[in-house]
Write a protein that holds these residues in place. Structure first.
Motif, PDB file in Angstrom:
ATOM      1  N   VAL A   1       0.828  -1.207   0.000  1.00 41.56           N
ATOM      2  CA  VAL A   1       0.000   0.000   0.000  1.00 41.56           C
ATOM      3  C   VAL A   1       0.854   1.245   0.000  1.00 41.56           C
ATOM      4  CG1 VAL A   1      -1.645   1.337   1.337  1.00 41.56           C
ATOM      5  CG2 VAL A   1      -1.951  -1.133   1.081  1.00 41.56           C
ATOM      6  N   ARG A   2       1.918   1.260   0.819  1.00 38.77           N
ATOM      7  CA  ARG A   2       2.715   2.482   0.953  1.00 38.77           C
ATOM      8  C   ARG A   2       3.521   2.758  -0.309  1.00 38.77           C
ATOM      9  NH1 ARG A   2       6.455   2.307   5.739  1.00 38.77           N
ATOM     10  NH2 ARG A   2       6.356   4.553   5.661  1.00 38.77           N
ATOM     11  N   THR A   3       4.099   1.719  -0.890  1.00 36.80           N
ATOM     12  CA  THR A   3       4.954   1.934  -2.036  1.00 36.80           C
ATOM     13  C   THR A   3       4.204   1.910  -3.344  1.00 36.80           C
ATOM     14  OG1 THR A   3       5.392  -0.426  -2.228  1.00 36.80           O
ATOM     15  CG2 THR A   3       6.850   0.833  -0.799  1.00 36.80           C
ATOM     16  N   GLY A   4       3.082   1.226  -3.373  1.00 40.40           N
ATOM     17  CA  GLY A   4       2.330   1.107  -4.609  1.00 40.40           C
ATOM     18  C   GLY A   4       2.982   0.148  -5.587  1.00 40.40           C
ATOM     19  N   ASN A   5       3.961  -0.639  -5.145  1.00 45.71           N
ATOM     20  CA  ASN A   5       4.642  -1.567  -6.028  1.00 45.71           C
ATOM     21  C   ASN A   5       3.751  -2.759  -6.330  1.00 45.71           C
ATOM     22  OD1 ASN A   5       6.948  -0.030  -6.030  1.00 45.71           O
ATOM     23  ND2 ASN A   5       7.846  -1.083  -4.260  1.00 45.71           N
TER      24      ASN A   5
ATOM     25  N   LEU B   1      -2.584  23.735  -5.264  1.00 44.22           N
ATOM     26  CA  LEU B   1      -2.513  23.420  -6.688  1.00 44.22           C
ATOM     27  C   LEU B   1      -1.095  23.073  -7.140  1.00 44.22           C
ATOM     28  CD1 LEU B   1      -4.890  26.139  -8.230  1.00 44.22           C
ATOM     29  CD2 LEU B   1      -5.343  23.696  -7.991  1.00 44.22           C
ATOM     30  N   VAL B   2      -0.080  23.663  -6.505  1.00 46.18           N
ATOM     31  CA  VAL B   2       1.305  23.400  -6.920  1.00 46.18           C
ATOM     32  C   VAL B   2       1.938  22.266  -6.135  1.00 46.18           C
ATOM     33  CG1 VAL B   2       1.617  25.788  -7.631  1.00 46.18           C
ATOM     34  CG2 VAL B   2       2.307  25.108  -5.328  1.00 46.18           C
ATOM     35  N   HIS B   3       1.190  21.690  -5.197  1.00 46.21           N
ATOM     36  CA  HIS B   3       1.719  20.604  -4.368  1.00 46.21           C
ATOM     37  C   HIS B   3       1.616  19.284  -5.132  1.00 46.21           C
ATOM     38  CE1 HIS B   3       1.812  18.605  -0.105  1.00 46.21           C
ATOM     39  NE2 HIS B   3       2.775  18.196  -0.907  1.00 46.21           N
ATOM     40  N   ASN B   4       2.751  18.703  -5.441  1.00 46.24           N
ATOM     41  CA  ASN B   4       2.782  17.464  -6.231  1.00 46.24           C
ATOM     42  C   ASN B   4       2.570  16.245  -5.342  1.00 46.24           C
ATOM     43  OD1 ASN B   4       2.993  15.832  -8.446  1.00 46.24           O
ATOM     44  ND2 ASN B   4       5.214  15.960  -8.619  1.00 46.24           N
ATOM     45  N   ARG B   5       1.452  16.249  -4.647  1.00 43.09           N
ATOM     46  CA  ARG B   5       1.125  15.131  -3.760  1.00 43.09           C
ATOM     47  C   ARG B   5       0.823  13.878  -4.579  1.00 43.09           C
ATOM     48  NH1 ARG B   5      -2.786  17.357  -1.486  1.00 43.09           N
ATOM     49  NH2 ARG B   5      -1.751  18.190   0.366  1.00 43.09           N
ATOM     50  N   SER B   6       1.413  12.761  -4.188  1.00 44.28           N
ATOM     51  CA  SER B   6       1.202  11.476  -4.863  1.00 44.28           C
ATOM     52  C   SER B   6       1.555  11.545  -6.350  1.00 44.28           C
ATOM     53  CB  SER B   6      -0.248  10.999  -4.695  1.00 44.28           C
ATOM     54  OG  SER B   6      -0.591  10.877  -3.338  1.00 44.28           O
ATOM     55  N   GLN B   7       2.483  12.428  -6.704  1.00 44.74           N
ATOM     56  CA  GLN B   7       2.941  12.570  -8.089  1.00 44.74           C
ATOM     57  C   GLN B   7       1.787  12.856  -9.048  1.00 44.74           C
ATOM     58  OE1 GLN B   7       6.349  12.506  -8.978  1.00 44.74           O
ATOM     59  NE2 GLN B   7       6.427  12.668  -6.745  1.00 44.74           N
ATOM     60  N   ARG B   8       0.819  13.647  -8.580  1.00 37.92           N
ATOM     61  CA  ARG B   8      -0.351  13.937  -9.405  1.00 37.92           C
ATOM     62  C   ARG B   8      -0.066  14.979 -10.474  1.00 37.92           C
ATOM     63  NH1 ARG B   8      -3.915  17.254  -4.839  1.00 37.92           N
ATOM     64  NH2 ARG B   8      -2.554  19.075  -4.695  1.00 37.92           N
ATOM     65  N   LEU B   9       1.007  15.753 -10.305  1.00 32.86           N
ATOM     66  CA  LEU B   9       1.389  16.766 -11.284  1.00 32.86           C
ATOM     67  C   LEU B   9       2.448  16.190 -12.215  1.00 32.86           C
ATOM     68  CD1 LEU B   9       1.475  20.061  -9.202  1.00 32.86           C
ATOM     69  CD2 LEU B   9       0.235  19.740 -11.331  1.00 32.86           C
TER      70      LEU B   9
ATOM     71  N   ASN C   1       9.414  18.695  -8.640  1.00 31.07           N
ATOM     72  CA  ASN C   1      10.028  17.882  -9.700  1.00 31.07           C
ATOM     73  C   ASN C   1       9.227  17.878 -10.997  1.00 31.07           C
ATOM     74  OD1 ASN C   1      12.276  17.046  -8.136  1.00 31.07           O
ATOM     75  ND2 ASN C   1      11.040  15.454  -7.169  1.00 31.07           N
ATOM     76  N   TYR C   2       8.557  18.967 -11.292  1.00 26.27           N
ATOM     77  CA  TYR C   2       7.870  19.063 -12.584  1.00 26.27           C
ATOM     78  C   TYR C   2       8.281  20.321 -13.339  1.00 26.27           C
ATOM     79  CZ  TYR C   2       4.695  21.835  -9.612  1.00 26.27           C
ATOM     80  OH  TYR C   2       4.169  22.743  -8.722  1.00 26.27           O
ATOM     81  N   VAL C   3       9.324  20.998 -12.854  1.00 25.63           N
ATOM     82  CA  VAL C   3       9.838  22.189 -13.517  1.00 25.63           C
ATOM     83  C   VAL C   3      11.358  22.085 -13.605  1.00 25.63           C
ATOM     84  CG1 VAL C   3       9.957  24.707 -13.542  1.00 25.63           C
ATOM     85  CG2 VAL C   3       7.973  23.577 -12.527  1.00 25.63           C
ATOM     86  N   ASN C   4      11.903  22.318 -14.808  1.00 25.29           N
ATOM     87  CA  ASN C   4      13.351  22.423 -14.971  1.00 25.29           C
ATOM     88  C   ASN C   4      13.720  23.900 -14.820  1.00 25.29           C
ATOM     89  OD1 ASN C   4      16.009  22.609 -15.831  1.00 25.29           O
ATOM     90  ND2 ASN C   4      15.766  21.110 -17.456  1.00 25.29           N
TER      91      ASN C   4
ATOM     92  N   ALA D   1      -5.125  11.595  -7.573  1.00 24.14           N
ATOM     93  CA  ALA D   1      -4.732  10.848  -8.760  1.00 24.14           C
ATOM     94  C   ALA D   1      -4.418  11.807  -9.903  1.00 24.14           C
ATOM     95  CB  ALA D   1      -5.848   9.889  -9.168  1.00 24.14           C
ATOM     96  N   LYS D   2      -3.490  11.405 -10.757  1.00 23.94           N
ATOM     97  CA  LYS D   2      -3.060  12.277 -11.856  1.00 23.94           C
ATOM     98  C   LYS D   2      -4.224  12.622 -12.780  1.00 23.94           C
ATOM     99  CE  LYS D   2      -0.343  12.397 -16.084  1.00 23.94           C
ATOM    100  NZ  LYS D   2       0.528  11.656 -17.021  1.00 23.94           N
ATOM    101  N   THR D   3      -5.029  11.624 -13.162  1.00 23.48           N
ATOM    102  CA  THR D   3      -6.091  11.854 -14.140  1.00 23.48           C
ATOM    103  C   THR D   3      -7.087  12.889 -13.656  1.00 23.48           C
ATOM    104  OG1 THR D   3      -5.879   9.568 -14.923  1.00 23.48           O
ATOM    105  CG2 THR D   3      -7.890  10.747 -15.511  1.00 23.48           C
ATOM    106  N   SER D   4      -7.574  12.720 -12.435  1.00 25.17           N
ATOM    107  CA  SER D   4      -8.574  13.644 -11.905  1.00 25.17           C
ATOM    108  C   SER D   4      -7.981  15.027 -11.654  1.00 25.17           C
ATOM    109  CB  SER D   4      -9.176  13.092 -10.607  1.00 25.17           C
ATOM    110  OG  SER D   4      -8.164  12.835  -9.646  1.00 25.17           O
ATOM    111  N   PHE D   5      -6.734  15.072 -11.166  1.00 25.56           N
ATOM    112  CA  PHE D   5      -6.132  16.377 -10.878  1.00 25.56           C
ATOM    113  C   PHE D   5      -5.851  17.146 -12.166  1.00 25.56           C
ATOM    114  CE2 PHE D   5      -2.815  19.389  -9.647  1.00 25.56           C
ATOM    115  CZ  PHE D   5      -3.395  19.938  -8.512  1.00 25.56           C
ATOM    116  N   MET D   6      -5.470  16.440 -13.222  1.00 27.52           N
ATOM    117  CA  MET D   6      -5.236  17.116 -14.497  1.00 27.52           C
ATOM    118  C   MET D   6      -6.530  17.702 -15.053  1.00 27.52           C
ATOM    119  SD  MET D   6      -2.073  17.317 -15.445  1.00 27.52           S
ATOM    120  CE  MET D   6      -1.760  17.717 -13.738  1.00 27.52           C
ATOM    121  N   MET D   7      -7.657  17.049 -14.794  1.00 27.42           N
ATOM    122  CA  MET D   7      -8.943  17.619 -15.190  1.00 27.42           C
ATOM    123  C   MET D   7      -9.176  18.943 -14.477  1.00 27.42           C
ATOM    124  SD  MET D   7     -11.597  14.414 -15.212  1.00 27.42           S
ATOM    125  CE  MET D   7     -11.280  12.910 -16.134  1.00 27.42           C
ATOM    126  N   LEU D   8      -8.904  18.958 -13.177  1.00 27.56           N
ATOM    127  CA  LEU D   8      -9.080  20.183 -12.391  1.00 27.56           C
ATOM    128  C   LEU D   8      -8.115  21.264 -12.862  1.00 27.56           C
ATOM    129  CD1 LEU D   8     -10.354  21.681  -9.966  1.00 27.56           C
ATOM    130  CD2 LEU D   8      -8.574  20.660  -8.530  1.00 27.56           C
TER     131      LEU D   8
END
Length: 510
Positions: free
Chosen positions: A25-29, A202-210, A270-273, A159-166
């Motif tokens: 559960v913690r790692t999602g592996n 909005l800028v918080h990359n929680r759970s790698q959603r961004l 980790n989503y901006v260079n 989740a990435k999909t839902s957050f990208m919709m927002l």
């Protein structure tokens, strides 16, 4: 529905960390240690089954399709209540957001349908702000309620999909409205704080959603908006001048704290260079960092530690800056560098373990940077940048600052109940290597303060501390020093306990 308000369900919350690791559960592996995952524990199956049944209830479906002031009065505009009373709306929409995610998937039509009331609210605010004469109180209340609602949804969408919709819904269409609100009402924390908190979420990359596509510029564009909001708020809030002590946190420091947290989140997402900004002459990064410095210098050292939320956000941000943007720190004016080092020195003795650990990490990055620059200067390497020379010069002009922190760290390890010994050990080796003569004097002072029959044992403790330690900061050398330090602390404490008198911790600090 209370379990919906937490980041995990009660079913998950009852599992120990070992059990969570075992089921992945913690790692999602998909597998653990190369073996297929065991079947889901019954408690997790029950939780999933329960929530799917919950979503199908007519009452829940009614809330998902009719979250308007017509059916829920607290979603309306009540001119008799305070703006702070709208906090419950964030909780309400966090629960709704979690329920919506159960069956949302990639259904953009369902998402758009859910967002219709918020779309209408945004359009109403935009209409009001587009005119020269509008009801300011109505505009404020509508906006504050709206951003609190959106923050609840953003928090729920992990989740990435839902957050990208927002994200696609709010940017770029409605972002200018948030920026305009900061410009107009920067002096009203009841209005600006919810807006700043929404942006921080909005800028918080929680759970790698961004996670943006490789061809998408959205990461850079999002940082530009973040930089613009921080700069706009920071420059305007500094025009307020002196604020009474009893009002300073609510009027100024709370918003500043959120700005620090926002900047930390976007810098570590980790989503901006960030290298592209200087490469292409974009001043968004420089503007944000310079605003941070202006805000920091406007805060007395005492306030940094007096307000827990401010201290946590500041030291967390400082840790990121010293890790990834040390060249910026090295380019600062001497009085700014000394202010930052003083804040780290004071934070090392803070009661908050999170603050103390962050200070140790920041100090480690600074000491490592200094050590590398000094090592390069003694070898046949290309000439260092002017900023590197200036930073080294500042440290050479004020050696007492680094020496003071060496004394502080050693004092905490020897005399206090050190709850984060590993964190303390990381900067200590660098401090010793940068101040070998001072460390030798400090060691001799401690040894000589012991009873005559204990001096040899104490001297041996210090000898063992540096046994096998080379003059570098490589990982292997650091790890060996950390191990030696554990033994050192135990042996010194045993020696102290058996002594009738020992060194006064204050003597080390003098």
């Amino acid at each position: 529905m209370n379990w919906l308000l937490s980041s995990t369900s009660p079913a998950l919350g009852r599992l120990t960390e070992a059990e969570m690791d075992r089921v992945g559960v913690r790692t999602g592996n998909p597998s653990v240690r190369g073996r297929p995952l065991p079947p889901e524990p019954p408690v997790l199956k029950e939780a999933k089954t329960s929530v799917r049944k919950l979503v199908k209830l007519s009452a829940v479906q009614f809330m998902l399709n009719n979250h308007t002031s017509e059916h829920f009065s607290f979603l309306g505009i009540n001119n008799q209540s305070n703006l702070s009373d709208m906090r419950c709306r964030t909780t309400f929409y966090t629960a709704l957001g979690r329920l919506l995610m159960v069956d949302l998937g990639e259904d953009e039509d369902q998402f758009e349908q859910f967002m219709l009331p918020l779309t209408a609210a945004f359009e109403a605010v935009a209409q009001m702000l587009s005119t020269n004469t509008f009801n300011e109180q109505e505009a404020k209340r509508t906006l504050v309620g709206l951003v609190r609602d959106l923050r609840g949804i953003a928090f729920a969408f992990n989740a990435k999909t839902s957050f990208m919709m927002l994200f696609d819904w709010i940017y770029p269409t409605y972002m200018p409205i948030l920026q305009r609100a900061i410009e107009l009402w920067y002096h009203d924390p009841a209005c600006t704080t919810p807006v700043l908190k929404l942006m921080a979420e909005l800028v918080h990359n929680r759970s790698q959603r961004l996670q943006f596509d490789v061809s998408s510029p959205n990461g850079i564009l999002l940082f530009r908006e973040t930089s613009k909001m921080i700069t706009t708020y920071g420059n305007r809030i500094l025009t307020l001048g002196e604020v009474p002590k009893e009002q300073v946190y609510g009027v100024k420091l709370k918003g500043v704290s959120v700005c620090f947290a926002m900047l930390k989140a976007v810098l570590s997402g980790n989503y901006v260079n960030f290298g592209v900004f200087r490469l292409y002459g974009d001043d968004a990064l420089d503007n944000a960092l310079q605003t941070f410095i202006k805000l920091l210098l406007s805060i007395p050292h005492s306030d940094l530690l007096d307000y827990p939320k401010l201290s946590q956000s500041f030291y967390s941000l400082l840790e990121v800056l010293t890790q990834d943007h040390m060249n910026f720190i090295a380019s600062l004016e001497p009085h700014v560098v000394m202010y930052i080092l003083s804040s780290i020195s004071e934070g090392l003795t803070a009661l908050d373990t999170m603050v103390c650990t962050g200070c140790c990490s920041s100090l480690d990055h600074i000491v490592t940077y200094l050590f590398k620059q000094l090592s390069r200067s003694t070898k046949k390497r290309p000439a260092p940048m002017a900023t590197d020379d200036r930073f080294l010069h500042i440290m050479q002009q004020h050696p007492e600052m680094i020496q003071q922190m060496l004394s502080t760290v050693l004092n905490i390890i020897i005399f206090e109940d050190c709850r984060n010994q590993w964190s303390m050990s990381r900067p200590l080796l660098g401090l010793i290597l940068l101040n070998e003569k001072y460390f030798a004097d400090l060691r001799n002072s401690i040894v000589s303060s012991q009873p005559p029959e204990k001096q040899q044992a104490m001297h041996l403790c210090f000898e063992n501390l540096m046994e096998g330690i080379e003059r570098n900061l490589l990982t292997k050398n650091r790890d060996r020093f950390t191990q030696n330090l554990s033994v050192f602390r135990r042996e010194v404490n045993d020696s102290m306990k058996n002594s009738t008198y020992g060194v006064n911790s204050n003597d080390m600090m003098s």
